[in-house]
Structure formats: structure tokens, C-alpha cells
Design a protein around this motif. Structure first.
Motif, PDB file in Angstrom:
ATOM      1  N   ALA A 181       0.814  -1.213   0.000  1.00 20.08           N
ATOM      2  CA  ALA A 181       0.000   0.000   0.000  1.00 20.08           C
ATOM      3  C   ALA A 181       0.848   1.264   0.000  1.00 20.08           C
ATOM      4  O   ALA A 181       0.345   2.352  -0.289  1.00 20.08           O
ATOM      5  CB  ALA A 181      -0.940   0.003   1.201  1.00 20.08           C
ATOM      6  N   ALA A 182       2.126   1.148   0.323  1.00 17.64           N
ATOM      7  CA  ALA A 182       2.999   2.321   0.403  1.00 17.64           C
ATOM      8  C   ALA A 182       4.434   1.883   0.122  1.00 17.64           C
ATOM      9  O   ALA A 182       4.750   0.685   0.178  1.00 17.64           O
ATOM     10  CB  ALA A 182       2.902   2.954   1.794  1.00 17.64           C
ATOM     11  N   PRO A 183       5.328   2.819  -0.179  1.00 21.73           N
ATOM     12  CA  PRO A 183       6.745   2.468  -0.325  1.00 21.73           C
ATOM     13  C   PRO A 183       7.272   1.801   0.946  1.00 21.73           C
ATOM     14  O   PRO A 183       6.712   1.970   2.038  1.00 21.73           O
ATOM     15  CB  PRO A 183       7.414   3.827  -0.569  1.00 21.73           C
ATOM     16  N   PHE A 184       8.370   1.039   0.792  1.00 24.72           N
ATOM     17  CA  PHE A 184       8.929   0.331   1.945  1.00 24.72           C
ATOM     18  C   PHE A 184      10.447   0.362   1.875  1.00 24.72           C
ATOM     19  O   PHE A 184      11.038   0.751   0.863  1.00 24.72           O
ATOM     20  CB  PHE A 184       8.424  -1.111   1.994  1.00 24.72           C
ATOM     21  N   ALA A 185      11.064  -0.054   2.954  1.00 23.87           N
ATOM     22  CA  ALA A 185      12.505  -0.320   2.983  1.00 23.87           C
ATOM     23  C   ALA A 185      12.661  -1.838   2.931  1.00 23.87           C
ATOM     24  O   ALA A 185      12.212  -2.546   3.853  1.00 23.87           O
ATOM     25  CB  ALA A 185      13.137   0.255   4.240  1.00 23.87           C
ATOM     26  N   TYR A 186      13.255  -2.337   1.878  1.00 22.08           N
ATOM     27  CA  TYR A 186      13.324  -3.778   1.631  1.00 22.08           C
ATOM     28  C   TYR A 186      13.811  -4.549   2.849  1.00 22.08           C
ATOM     29  O   TYR A 186      13.221  -5.561   3.245  1.00 22.08           O
ATOM     30  CB  TYR A 186      14.244  -4.027   0.434  1.00 22.08           C
ATOM     31  N   GLU A 187      14.882  -4.090   3.461  1.00 21.21           N
ATOM     32  CA  GLU A 187      15.493  -4.821   4.568  1.00 21.21           C
ATOM     33  C   GLU A 187      14.575  -4.929   5.782  1.00 21.21           C
ATOM     34  O   GLU A 187      14.767  -5.805   6.628  1.00 21.21           O
ATOM     35  CB  GLU A 187      16.808  -4.159   4.987  1.00 21.21           C
ATOM     36  N   SER A 188      13.587  -4.054   5.881  1.00 20.77           N
ATOM     37  CA  SER A 188      12.713  -4.059   7.058  1.00 20.77           C
ATOM     38  C   SER A 188      11.416  -4.820   6.842  1.00 20.77           C
ATOM     39  O   SER A 188      10.614  -4.943   7.782  1.00 20.77           O
ATOM     40  CB  SER A 188      12.392  -2.618   7.470  1.00 20.77           C
ATOM     41  N   LEU A 189      11.192  -5.350   5.646  1.00 16.74           N
ATOM     42  CA  LEU A 189       9.942  -6.055   5.379  1.00 16.74           C
ATOM     43  C   LEU A 189       9.901  -7.383   6.138  1.00 16.74           C
ATOM     44  O   LEU A 189      10.811  -8.208   6.002  1.00 16.74           O
ATOM     45  CB  LEU A 189       9.790  -6.340   3.891  1.00 16.74           C
ATOM     46  N   PRO A 190       8.837  -7.641   6.914  1.00 21.11           N
ATOM     47  CA  PRO A 190       8.719  -8.938   7.580  1.00 21.11           C
ATOM     48  C   PRO A 190       8.760 -10.113   6.608  1.00 21.11           C
ATOM     49  O   PRO A 190       9.330 -11.158   6.927  1.00 21.11           O
ATOM     50  CB  PRO A 190       7.360  -8.841   8.282  1.00 21.11           C
ATOM     51  N   ILE A 202      12.677 -14.511  -3.739  1.00 17.44           N
ATOM     52  CA  ILE A 202      12.512 -13.083  -3.982  1.00 17.44           C
ATOM     53  C   ILE A 202      13.442 -12.709  -5.125  1.00 17.44           C
ATOM     54  O   ILE A 202      14.656 -12.920  -5.059  1.00 17.44           O
ATOM     55  CB  ILE A 202      12.823 -12.268  -2.723  1.00 17.44           C
ATOM     56  N   LEU A 203      12.870 -12.154  -6.179  1.00 17.96           N
ATOM     57  CA  LEU A 203      13.617 -11.892  -7.406  1.00 17.96           C
ATOM     58  C   LEU A 203      14.067 -10.443  -7.540  1.00 17.96           C
ATOM     59  O   LEU A 203      14.961 -10.148  -8.345  1.00 17.96           O
ATOM     60  CB  LEU A 203      12.762 -12.277  -8.621  1.00 17.96           C
ATOM     61  N   GLY A 204      13.465  -9.547  -6.794  1.00 20.24           N
ATOM     62  CA  GLY A 204      13.829  -8.139  -6.896  1.00 20.24           C
ATOM     63  C   GLY A 204      12.878  -7.269  -6.108  1.00 20.24           C
ATOM     64  O   GLY A 204      11.915  -7.757  -5.506  1.00 20.24           O
ATOM     65  N   HIS A 205      13.140  -5.972  -6.111  1.00 28.24           N
ATOM     66  CA  HIS A 205      12.277  -5.047  -5.367  1.00 28.24           C
ATOM     67  C   HIS A 205      12.497  -3.635  -5.878  1.00 28.24           C
ATOM     68  O   HIS A 205      13.587  -3.279  -6.337  1.00 28.24           O
ATOM     69  CB  HIS A 205      12.554  -5.134  -3.864  1.00 28.24           C
ATOM     70  N   GLU A 206      11.440  -2.849  -5.781  1.00 31.26           N
ATOM     71  CA  GLU A 206      11.478  -1.427  -6.085  1.00 31.26           C
ATOM     72  C   GLU A 206      10.848  -0.715  -4.895  1.00 31.26           C
ATOM     73  O   GLU A 206       9.627  -0.561  -4.808  1.00 31.26           O
ATOM     74  CB  GLU A 206      10.715  -1.128  -7.381  1.00 31.26           C
ATOM     75  N   ASP A 207      11.698  -0.320  -3.949  1.00 33.78           N
ATOM     76  CA  ASP A 207      11.207   0.179  -2.669  1.00 33.78           C
ATOM     77  C   ASP A 207      10.293   1.390  -2.814  1.00 33.78           C
ATOM     78  O   ASP A 207       9.258   1.493  -2.134  1.00 33.78           O
ATOM     79  CB  ASP A 207      12.379   0.540  -1.764  1.00 33.78           C
ATOM     80  N   ASP A 208      10.662   2.321  -3.687  1.00 32.66           N
ATOM     81  CA  ASP A 208       9.885   3.558  -3.806  1.00 32.66           C
ATOM     82  C   ASP A 208       8.507   3.321  -4.406  1.00 32.66           C
ATOM     83  O   ASP A 208       7.575   4.099  -4.185  1.00 32.66           O
ATOM     84  CB  ASP A 208      10.648   4.588  -4.637  1.00 32.66           C
TER      85      ASP A 208
END
Length: 332
Positions: A52-61, A79-85
Motif C-alpha cells: 500500500a505504500a513504499p517500503f525499505a526492503y530490509e525491514s519487510l517482515p 525473492i527476485l527483486g524489489h522497487e522500494d519507492d
């Protein structure tokens, strides 16, 4: 692209040079995350989990717990990738076949083998979970304590009884109900805690290439050793005969070298089932009334049957059964 999609997905595809990919919206869970399958013109399909909102990858449960589960190891999506913003996580596509969907589509022997495999994963959670315990993993910092278990039962009262069924308790009735709930919660919270998936049922077990994979594990935490087995065997989405439940409980205890505890374990199992099934009814009521999502109504009768069976099975629940059955005819 087959249908309009959300802005984060469009931005992700543009950023990755996948403007010609086909995108299919997937049925989500009860969270505020949305899921989309991306089928590139060239290459393998993958799934976008859109927060629902941007996240910080390292902090995702989800990320933290995926690392823990992979270390055990139990099979979870990569997990193949991430776009935090953008609030987008890219994960392996495990297909569309859940254990729930598999029921009835394979010979009974194969179905029984899959359930044994799922039970064995619970043993791994508990055994390896003790060995890997570390504050670096988020699940070891949260638990099913008195506060959490009480909150879940109050959630049932608020969203199933009051909002969905229109029940209003008098002061004396509510005080008596709270007393019954407090006794259940105190017993469950006092049990030794093990690592629990927390939502381990047939819709969170996927089959790909005839192998089971575990999903939706981001809420893992410490709790009673009966919790995940209850989630799997007293599942709101699948009917399992009592004989099959008995056999799978016995199999779990054999894996743990605890077969001599069968009678005591079954009593604790049924107590946990009562609490969890009431909480599930709260979730179904919430989804129906607060989220205008009626899909969960179909699972209420089975869950009510589980509750009724346990209320009748144990004299200790006599007063609780009276209080609930006064307002919920299905529990009489």
C-alpha cells in the motif's frame, strides 16, 4: 496488457523495459497487498506483490521471514527483486494450484501424502526454529501472548457477533463471556512457545511441479506448539474427516518423539482450535462488513461446525457454549 493495472505496476514495467508484458491481477489475501502475474514476451512469468505504500526492503517482515524459512530449509518462493519507492516486491511465480484447490483432484493416497508433507514442515518450523532462534529474525520478537490472544477473541465479538450477526450483549452476559475467554487465553499463553507460521492452511500451501511451497508467512511468530497444526487440520477452507485429523496428529507427535503425549496434546489442540476458529469467524465478519468482501461468507458454516464440535466435546465449555448459542443458532 490484459486489463488496467495500478500505477506502481505500470511504473515498474516501464522501469524494467517490460511495456509489452501481459499482466493478470491475481486473487489476493485478506491483507491490503495486491498481486499481479507478469508474463513477459520473453522469459519466465513472475509475480508482483504491491504494498500500500513504499517500503525499505530490509525491514519487510516477508523478506526477513523468507530468509529464516530458507535457512531451515522449507520451500518458499524466491525473492527476485524489489522497487522500494514503488512498494513493489518481485517474487517467484508458483502458479495457481493451492492445496485447497488440489482437494478432490488427486487420488486419496496422494492427497494424504501431501498433508503428511505439510505436517512435516510444521515439525521443521519447531525443531529448526529452536536451533535458528536469533533476534535478527523478526518472528522471535512477537508472540501469541495474553494481549494478542485476547485481542483476537474481542475481534470475533466485534466483527462477527456484533457487526455481522447484530448481537448485543447485556452487561452480565459480556462479563461472563470475558471470563470464559480469559480462562482460555491464560491457558494458551502459558504454553511453551515455538516458531509458528501463523496462517498455515490449505490456501497458503501451493503446488508447483507436484511440490508443496509455503506462502504468506510474513506474520510468523512464537506461539503454542498446537497452533500451526490446528490451522492446517481445522481449516476453514477444507473438510478433513476426524479420522484423518487423528492420524495426522499422531504422525506429528511421532515425528517429535512425543507419541506418549497423545491424549494431553489432543486436549490442547482442541482448545487452540476453539480460539483460532473464533478468531477466523471474526476475520470473515470483518471482511464482509468492513471491507465489503463477501467471499468469506461461504467458509463460515464449516468454521461454526468446528466451534460447535469443540464446545460439545468438553464440559468445561458448557457456559461458553450457552452464551454463544443464545445468539448464534448454529452453535446449539
Amino acid at each position: 496488457m490484459s486489463e488496467p493495472i495500478s500505477s506502481p505496476v505500470q511504473s515498474y514495467l516501464a522501469r524494467r523495459g517490460l511495456a509489452d508484458a501481459r499482466v493478470v491481477a491475481l486473487t489476493g489475501d485478506a491483507s491490503d497487498r495486491r498481486y499481479f502475474r507478469v508474463l513477459p514476451a520473453h522469459g519466465d512469468a513472475f509475480v508482483l506483490s504491491v504494498y500500500a505504500a513504499p517500503f525499505a526492503y530490509e525491514s519487510l517482515p516477508f523478506v526477513n521471514t523468507a530468509e529464516l524459512f530458507a535457512a531451515m530449509p522449507v520451500p518458499v518462493p524466491r525473492i527476485l527483486g524489489h522497487e522500494d519507492d514503488l512498494g513493489v516486491l518481485t517474487i517467484e511465480d508458483l502458479g495457481d494450484v493451492t492445496l485447497q484447490a488440489h482437494v478432490g483432484s488427486a487420488p486419496p493416497a496422494r492427497h494424504a501424502a501431501l498433508y503428511r508433507e505439510a505436517v512435516a514442515f510444521i515439525d521443521t518450523f519447531q525443531q529448526r526454529g529452536r536451533e535458528l532462534a536469533s533476534p535478527r529474525y523478526l518472528p522471535y520478537g512477537v508472540c501469541f501472548d495474553v494481549e494478542k490472544l485476547t485481542w483476537e477473541l474481542n475481534f470475533f465479538v466485534k466483527h462477527y457477533l456484533a457487526a455481522y450477526r447484530g448481537v448485543t450483549f447485556g452487561a452480565a452476559e459480556r462479563e461472563a463471556l470475558d471470563g470464559e475467554f480469559a480462562a482460555i487465553v491464560a491457558e494458551l499463553a502459558a504454553e511453551p512457545r515455538v516458531l509458528c507460521h501463523r496462517d498455515y492452511h490449505s490456501r497458503n500451501l501451493m503446488l508447483r511441479d507436484d511440490r508443496l511451497f509455503i506462502i504468506d508467512f510474513q506474520d510468523a511468530r512464537l506461539g503454542p506448539d498446537t497452533y500451526d497444526l490446528v490451522s492446517l487440520l481445522r481449516d476453514s477452507y477444507v473438510d478433513l474427516p476426524w479420522a484423518a485429523v487423528d492420524d495426522l496428529i499422531a504422525y506429528f507427535l511421532a515425528l517429535q518423539g512425543r507419541s506418549a503425549e497423545a491424549d494431553a496434546y489432543r486436549r490442547r489442540f482442541d482448545l487452540m482450535a476453539l480460539q483460532r476458529n473464533l478468531k477466523a469467524l471474526g476475520t470473515f465478519g470483518y471482511q464482509t462488513t468492513a471491507r465489503a468482501n463477501p467471499v468469506y461468507i461461504q467458509y463460515m458454516p464449516r468454521t461454526l461446525n468446528y466451534v460447535r464440535e469443540n464446545l460439545r466435546r468438553y464440559p468445561r465449555f458448557g457456559r461458553l457454549g450457552e452464551l454463544l448459542a443464545t445468539h448464534v443458532p448454529e452453535l446449539r
